[in-house]
Design an enzyme around this catalytic site. Structure first.
Site, PDB file in Angstrom:
ATOM      1  N   ASP A   1       0.982  -1.335   0.106  1.00  0.00           N
ATOM      2  CA  ASP A   1      -0.006   0.034  -0.047  1.00  0.00           C
ATOM      3  C   ASP A   1       0.838   1.188   0.100  1.00  0.00           C
ATOM      4  O   ASP A   1       1.942   1.122   0.297  1.00  0.00           O
ATOM      5  CB  ASP A   1      -0.842  -0.140   1.418  1.00  0.00           C
ATOM      6  CG  ASP A   1      -1.564   1.260   1.614  1.00  0.00           C
ATOM      7  OD1 ASP A   1      -2.176   1.710   0.686  1.00  0.00           O
ATOM      8  OD2 ASP A   1      -1.406   1.644   2.706  1.00  0.00           O
TER       9      ASP A   1
ATOM     10  N   ASP B   1      -0.136   5.294   1.072  1.00  0.00           N
ATOM     11  CA  ASP B   1      -0.214   6.101   1.933  1.00  0.00           C
ATOM     12  C   ASP B   1      -0.394   5.431   3.259  1.00  0.00           C
ATOM     13  O   ASP B   1      -1.199   4.527   3.431  1.00  0.00           O
ATOM     14  CB  ASP B   1      -1.467   6.889   1.816  1.00  0.00           C
ATOM     15  CG  ASP B   1      -1.595   7.921   0.567  1.00  0.00           C
ATOM     16  OD1 ASP B   1      -0.624   8.472   0.269  1.00  0.00           O
ATOM     17  OD2 ASP B   1      -2.572   7.878   0.067  1.00  0.00           O
TER      18      ASP B   1
HETATM   19 MG   LIG Z   1      -2.587   3.067   3.620  1.00  0.00          MG
END
Ligand SMILES: [Mg+2]
Length: 224
Positions: free
Chosen positions: A7, A9
Site C-alpha cells: 500500500d 499512503d
Molecule cells: Mg494506507
C-alpha cells in the site's frame, strides 16, 4: 516467484499532512465544517469518492462530487508548492531496495491514490524501478474489493498463494484476504493495531525492518 504488494499512503509514505490539509480545504471551500483529523485519517486507503462520501454522509448540503473535485485541486496545489510533503517512512527505502534486489521476488503497489499521485511519489523518491506493477484507484474498484490485487497478480504472472499485501489499514487486510493472499499489517500508519488484528492480518509489524522477515515467514524465502 514471490510477489510483495505495498500500500502507499500510511505504509510507504506519510502523506497525512497533505491529506488532512487537502480535505480540510475541500470542506471549507464548500462552506462545510471540516471533519476532525482522526476521522479523515480513518478513511485514507479508500478511493476518493467513497472516502469523501463517508466523511460527508452526515453533513447536510455536502455534494460528494464537488468535494472530490475540491480535494483533487487542493492536493494538486499542495503537491506543486513548497508545502509538498510525502516522506518515505524510516526504513522504507532500504526494505524496498533489498526486496527488489532478490531474484525470486517482485514488488508492486496497490493503492487508493490516483495514478498521478503514485507517479509523483515514485518520481520524488526515485523508487519507480523497484516496482514491477502498480494498481491505483484509476484501475480498479476501491479497497477492500480484491480486484486491485488480483489484477496485479495476473499482470506479473504471480500466484496468490505466494503473494503478500503490506498495508496500514483494515481495507488492505480485507482486500488481501478476499484475494486469497497473505496480509501483513503495519502499525506506523493510520489504523490501530487492534483493528488490523481483528480484520485478520497474518502478521503485524511495528518497524519497516520486520517486513522482509514477515514475508519470509508467510510465503517462504525467495532466492537471495
Ligand atoms: Mg494506507
Amino acid at each position: 516467484m514471490r510477489l510483495v504488494l505495498f500500500d502507499c499512503d500510511g505504509t510507504l509514505v506519510d502523506s497525512q499532512v497533505m491529506i488532512v490539509s487537502s480535505m480540510t480545504r475541500a470542506f471549507e471551500s464548500a462552506g462545510l465544517a471540516a471533519p476532525p483529523r482522526e476521522e479523515i485519517l480513518s478513511i485514507v486507503g479508500l478511493s476518493l469518492p467513497i472516502a469523501i462520501a463517508r466523511l460527508a454522509g452526515h453533513r447536510p448540503g455536502a455534494s460528494v462530487e464537488t468535494l472530490v473535485e475540491a480535494y483533487k485541486a487542493s492536493f494538486a496545489d499542495l503537491r506543486n508548492s513548497t508545502l509538498h510533503r510525502e516522506p518515505l517512512y524510516p526504513g522504507a527505502r532500504e526494505t524496498v531496495e533489498a526486496l527488489a534486489g532478490r531474484p525470486d521476488t517482485l514488488l508492486g503497489i496497490v493503492t487508493g491514490k490516483s495514478r498521478r499521485g503514485v507517479d509523483a511519489i515514485l518520481a520524488h523518491t526515485g523508487l519507480g524501478d523497484a516496482f514491477a506493477v502498480v494498481r491505483t484507484a484509476d484501475d480498479a474498484p476501491s479497497k477492500p474489493h480484491p480486484g486491485m490485487v488480483l489484477d496485479a497478480i495476473a499482470a506479473v504472472g504471480a500466484d496468490a498463494r505466494r503473494t503478500v499485501v503490506i498495508g496500514d489499514t483494515t481495507y488492505d487486510v480485507e482486500m488481501a484476504l478476499a484475494a486469497g493472499t497473505r496480509a501483513v499489517g503495519v502499525t506506523w500508519g493510520y489504523h490501530h493495531r487492534a483493528d488490523l488484528a481483528a480484520a485478520g492480518a497474518d502478521r503485524i509489524v511495528e518497524r519497516f525492518d520486520e517486513v522482509a522477515i514477515a514475508v519470509d515467514d508467510l510465503i517462504g524465502p525467495g532466492e537471495t
